[in-house]
Design a protein around this motif. Structure first.
Motif, PDB file in Angstrom:
ATOM      1  N   LEU A  22      -9.318  61.592 -12.957  1.00  0.00           N
ATOM      2  CA  LEU A  22     -10.148  62.492 -11.591  1.00  0.00           C
ATOM      3  C   LEU A  22     -11.320  62.988 -12.087  1.00  0.00           C
ATOM      4  O   LEU A  22     -12.496  62.968 -11.285  1.00  0.00           O
ATOM      5  N   LEU A  23     -11.813  63.829 -13.006  1.00  0.00           N
ATOM      6  CA  LEU A  23     -13.177  63.475 -13.930  1.00  0.00           C
ATOM      7  C   LEU A  23     -13.638  62.250 -14.156  1.00  0.00           C
ATOM      8  O   LEU A  23     -14.875  62.202 -13.616  1.00  0.00           O
ATOM      9  N   VAL A  24     -12.423  61.138 -13.989  1.00  0.00           N
ATOM     10  CA  VAL A  24     -13.816  60.347 -14.203  1.00  0.00           C
ATOM     11  C   VAL A  24     -14.072  59.885 -13.008  1.00  0.00           C
ATOM     12  O   VAL A  24     -15.579  58.925 -12.849  1.00  0.00           O
ATOM     13  N   CYS A  25     -13.970  59.378 -12.104  1.00  0.00           N
ATOM     14  CA  CYS A  25     -14.255  59.303 -11.036  1.00  0.00           C
ATOM     15  C   CYS A  25     -14.550  60.038 -10.398  1.00  0.00           C
ATOM     16  O   CYS A  25     -16.184  59.746  -9.747  1.00  0.00           O
ATOM     17  N   SER A  26     -14.646  61.120 -10.439  1.00  0.00           N
ATOM     18  CA  SER A  26     -16.448  62.585  -9.696  1.00  0.00           C
ATOM     19  C   SER A  26     -17.022  61.915 -10.190  1.00  0.00           C
ATOM     20  O   SER A  26     -18.235  61.966 -10.210  1.00  0.00           O
ATOM     21  N   ALA A  27     -17.182  61.524 -12.082  1.00  0.00           N
ATOM     22  CA  ALA A  27     -18.758  61.625 -12.683  1.00  0.00           C
ATOM     23  C   ALA A  27     -18.800  60.630 -12.034  1.00  0.00           C
ATOM     24  O   ALA A  27     -20.768  60.436 -11.565  1.00  0.00           O
ATOM     25  N   ARG A  65      -4.815  62.230  -2.723  1.00  0.00           N
ATOM     26  CA  ARG A  65      -5.031  63.429  -4.243  1.00  0.00           C
ATOM     27  C   ARG A  65      -6.281  63.148  -4.594  1.00  0.00           C
ATOM     28  O   ARG A  65      -6.787  63.766  -5.600  1.00  0.00           O
ATOM     29  N   TYR A  66      -7.540  62.010  -4.499  1.00  0.00           N
ATOM     30  CA  TYR A  66      -8.457  62.060  -5.500  1.00  0.00           C
ATOM     31  C   TYR A  66      -9.699  62.512  -4.290  1.00  0.00           C
ATOM     32  O   TYR A  66     -10.746  62.574  -5.062  1.00  0.00           O
ATOM     33  N   TRP A  67      -8.800  63.505  -3.853  1.00  0.00           N
ATOM     34  CA  TRP A  67     -10.203  64.705  -3.298  1.00  0.00           C
ATOM     35  C   TRP A  67     -10.659  64.769  -3.992  1.00  0.00           C
ATOM     36  O   TRP A  67     -12.161  64.670  -3.294  1.00  0.00           O
ATOM     37  N   PRO A  68     -10.902  65.802  -5.086  1.00  0.00           N
ATOM     38  CA  PRO A  68     -11.450  66.809  -5.429  1.00  0.00           C
ATOM     39  C   PRO A  68     -12.859  66.409  -6.124  1.00  0.00           C
ATOM     40  O   PRO A  68     -13.206  66.639  -6.012  1.00  0.00           O
ATOM     41  N   ALA A  69     -12.859  64.757  -6.451  1.00  0.00           N
ATOM     42  CA  ALA A  69     -12.985  63.783  -6.772  1.00  0.00           C
ATOM     43  C   ALA A  69     -14.752  63.717  -5.595  1.00  0.00           C
ATOM     44  O   ALA A  69     -15.923  63.717  -5.688  1.00  0.00           O
ATOM     45  N   VAL A  70     -13.868  63.796  -4.513  1.00  0.00           N
ATOM     46  CA  VAL A  70     -15.153  63.631  -3.202  1.00  0.00           C
ATOM     47  C   VAL A  70     -16.345  65.026  -3.174  1.00  0.00           C
ATOM     48  O   VAL A  70     -17.145  65.377  -3.212  1.00  0.00           O
ATOM     49  N   LEU A  71     -15.424  66.210  -3.262  1.00  0.00           N
ATOM     50  CA  LEU A  71     -15.760  66.860  -3.077  1.00  0.00           C
ATOM     51  C   LEU A  71     -16.953  67.795  -4.516  1.00  0.00           C
ATOM     52  O   LEU A  71     -17.638  68.214  -4.152  1.00  0.00           O
TER      53      LEU A  71
END
Length: 723
Positions: A22-27, A65-71
């Motif tokens: 999740l952190l990698v996708c967010s970055a 469940r990866y929506w936090p990466a979008v936010l």
């Protein structure tokens, strides 16, 4: 129930890999957003934000469940340009809302990520538009309330957000999800795709190197490359080409861009991408339909196994393989008909499907299996030896014997007879040679008690004739029903009274497209197995229909009837009902029996013939004079006509004794009021002599060669009714 510290740490440990991803996708999303912002110092009316499309692709492919990466990514982007935290969070949540709505619609409509057909593509575009339309008033309201923009300007920003979001989803979502599981196209298509991208990149550089005033005109020259990428690499290829065009668009906007130019450029790229997607979907559908048709042409619809056509192709290929030795197993299920007759075809089909899977599992991985038709299967075994083939056959017996199909309170099982043979590349000219041996071996296994394996040996060849006879008989009734036989007729002329206007024909049975001799062997088989009754009744039925179609004409037909038919139950009532059913006079139908049959079997049929004769039907005795009982049978049988043995007519003019016999037979017939017919008249010069010897009618090639009933009927219909 409370969890201890170990349970908490265990749960946290399970989540660590996901949190890392999740952190990698967010970055990565934040980095893409930051680079897009830096690349567009003058964003124009429709800025390009790839992170929106990439975010939808992430959630569509790997889960919501990866929506936090979008936010996180969108909040970080907003804060990087000086937006306060709370406002930036609003931007991030709005992007999450759009992506989640689009994802919900895509999943609700069961849109496949490959966008492989028109329906999938239509639903994909509809989901994007609907999600972005819902977000447009929210964004406009935000601009009016937070930044105190006038309504018109707030709506303009809402429209800008709508177009930018649609553009991002349309171009960049398929870039990640529009590829098959195995990635880029294979073989020659892969290199064509790489070449198209390379040429597009060079052409794009050329557009950017041109004068600014010409760039918009030259931009349209890049559209064909999107089409080319779509044709060779599908939706993923079109999306890749459209992404390159988007980069060109960004590079062209390094200075201030008018709203009109910004919109036109964005629309151009969007239209190019949609065109590529449409072509990819259309060609994908065509290729998929072609592949499905090819699959169905080569596989059995019920079991999913290969069909006989494809299996023959595999056998043909094996005959050209000089490295490996192959064996063929021909499987025929025992007692399967009992299941069909007891429970119906639906249960029978279910059993075949399950047995097909059972057979497949019992075979080695490198074996080829097919359903050859009905309850018959074929197996092709490479690297075969007598011992290994026997082991495979034994395994099939064990697997099929262990199989049971529960139907209510009943349980059904079957056995299997297996015929085995080895392929002989030096001797087998076609797969039919292999099939023939395997089929005979299977038949031998059944003949020796069923549920066993038999390897073909040269001594089995004698079984082939018997098997062919049985198969011929089993097909006879179906062949009659489907029109595999046709009627021929041969005219019989009145030579004693040439002015006679009657049209008299003998009806002959022929197998469509076959030689005359083949029907004789077929009738012999039908006679031996007691099915000649069905043949005779079919011929009589068709012949009397011909009479009924031409009322008012002086037509007569003579039909050959076996003694078995005369003695069969219901034959008399069958014949008596024909005149009423088809509308003709009984005298128009002559039942012709052979003397040889009469001498052996006709005792019980005499009474039937007498009753039919009283109703007006004609009775003809064929081959009269060929046996010692000829004259005696004229006393017992109600004969109205006799056909002289054709051998006497053939010898007329060559053997003086032939004339004496013909004259004597004709005189005996005339004394009893019976009409005489001479067969085998092959020379018109014989007709005057036959007339002088007292013969009434003549039949043979010199008078009329047998012709299809349909062609004769056409002439009958065309000719006027004779008085």
């Amino acid at each position: 129930m409370a969890r201890g510290p170990s349970g908490v740490f265990s749960s946290l440990g399970d989540q660590l890999p996901f949190l890392g991803r999740l952190l990698v996708c967010s970055a990565l999303l934040a980095l893409v957003s930051f680079l897009a912002a830096r690349a567009q110092p003058h964003q124009g009316f429709v800025p390009v934000w790839p992170s929106g499309g990439l975010a939808l692709a992430l959630l569509w492919r790997h889960g919501a469940r990866y929506w936090p990466a979008v936010l996180i990514a969108n909040t970080a982007l907003s804060m990087s340009v000086g937006t306060p935290l709370l406002v930036a969070l609003g931007v991030g949540w709005l992007q999450v809302l759009i992506v989640m709505i689009a994802l919900y619609l895509l999943q609700r409509w069961h849109v496949d990520r490959l966008l492989a057909d028109m329906r999938e593509l239509r639903n994909f575009v509809a989901a994007l538009l609907l999600a972005c339309v819902l977000a447009m008033p929210i964004y406009a309201t935000r601009m009016a309330l937070v930044f105190d923009y006038p309504v018109a300007r707030a709506l303009a920003f809402g429209a800008d957000y709508f177009l930018s979001a649609v553009f991002s989803f349309l171009i960049f979502t398929p870039l990640l999800v529009g590829w098959p599981r195995d990635g880029a196209p294979h073989g020659g298509r892969r290199w064509l795709f790489v070449a198209a991208l390379a040429v597009l990149t060079v052409a794009s550089y050329g557009v950017l190197s041109a004068d600014v005033a010409l760039q918009d005109r030259l931009l349209f020259l890049l559209a064909p490359f999107v089409v080319a990428c779509a044709l060779v690499a599908g939706v993923g290829g079109a999306s890749t080409a459209a992404a390159i065009l988007t980069m060109v668009l960004i590079a062209m906007a390094q200075g201030p861009v008018s709203i009109a130019d910004s919109i036109l450029r964005s629309v151009f790229v969007a239209v190019a991408a949609l065109t590529g997607y449409l072509l990819a979907a259309a060609f994908g559908e065509r290729e998929r339909v072609a592949a499905e048709m090819d699959f169905h042409a080569r596989h059995d619809a019920l079991t999913g196994l290969m069909n006989r056509y494809e299996f023959e192709n595999r056998v043909r290929a094996a005959l050209h393989d000089r490295v490996r030795r192959y064996a063929m197993l021909y499987l025929d299920l025992d007692q399967f008909k009992l299941v069909n007759d007891t429970c119906g075809h639906l249960v029978g089909d279910a059993m075949l499907r399950q047995l097909a899977a059972t057979i497949r599992q019992a075979l080695p991985a490198d074996a080829t299996v097919a359903r050859l038709g009905g309850d018959e299967f074929g197996c092709l075994l490479p690297h075969a030896t007598p011992d290994s083939t026997q082991i495979v056959a034994r395994g099939l017996h064990d697997a099929i014997q262990a199989f049971e199909l529960p139907v209510g309170s009943l349980r059904f099982s079957v056995g299997v007879s297996i015929g085995a043979t080895f392929l002989l590349p030096d001797e087998d000219a076609t797969p039919d040679d292999v099939f023939g041996r395997a089929d005979v071996a299977c038949y031998t296994a059944k003949d020796r008690g069923r549920n066993r394996t038999h390897f073909y040996s040269p001594g089995d060849a004698s079984m082939q004739g018997r098997k062919i006879e049985i198969e011929t008989v089993s097909q006879l009734q179906m062949d009659l029903a489907r029109g595999a036989f046709e009627l021929f007729v041969q005219r019989i002329d009145n030579i004693a009274a040439p002015a006679d206007t009657d049209e008299f024909y003998e009806v002959l049975l022929r197998e469509s497209g076959a030689h005359e001799n083949s029907i004789e062997s077929l009738l012999g088989v039908a006679q031996r197995y007691g099915l000649i009754v069905y043949v005779d009744r079919w011929v009589i039925e068709q012949a009397t229909r011909f009479l009924g179609r031409h009322p008012g004409r002086r037509l007569r037909v003579s039909v050959n009837v076996a003694a078995t038919s005369l003695e069969s139950e219901g034959f008399e009532s069958f014949v008596l009902g024909l005149p009423v059913r088809h509308g003709f006079a009984p005298a128009q139908l002559v039942l012709e029996i052979t003397e040889a049959v009469a001498v052996q079997n006709l005792t019980h049929a005499v009474a039937t013939l007498h009753r039919l004769r009283k109703h007006g039907f004609g009775v003809s005795l064929d081959d009269f004079g060929s046996g010692v009982a000829s004259f005696g049978y004229l006393n017992e049988l109600p004969v109205s006509m006799v056909k002289l043995d054709g051998r006497f007519v053939r010898d007329l003019g060559k053997d003086p004794g032939a004339e004496v016999i013909i004259e004597a037979l004709a005189r005996v017939a005339r004394l009893r009021g019976i009409v005489s017919i001479a067969e085998w008249v092959e020379d018109v010069a014989q007709i005057p002599r036959l007339r002088s010897l007292g013969i009434d009618y003549a039949q043979g090639y010199a008078i009329h060669r047998p012709a299809p009933l349909a062609s004769v009927e056409t002439k009958v219909l065309a000719a006027p009714v004779r008085a």
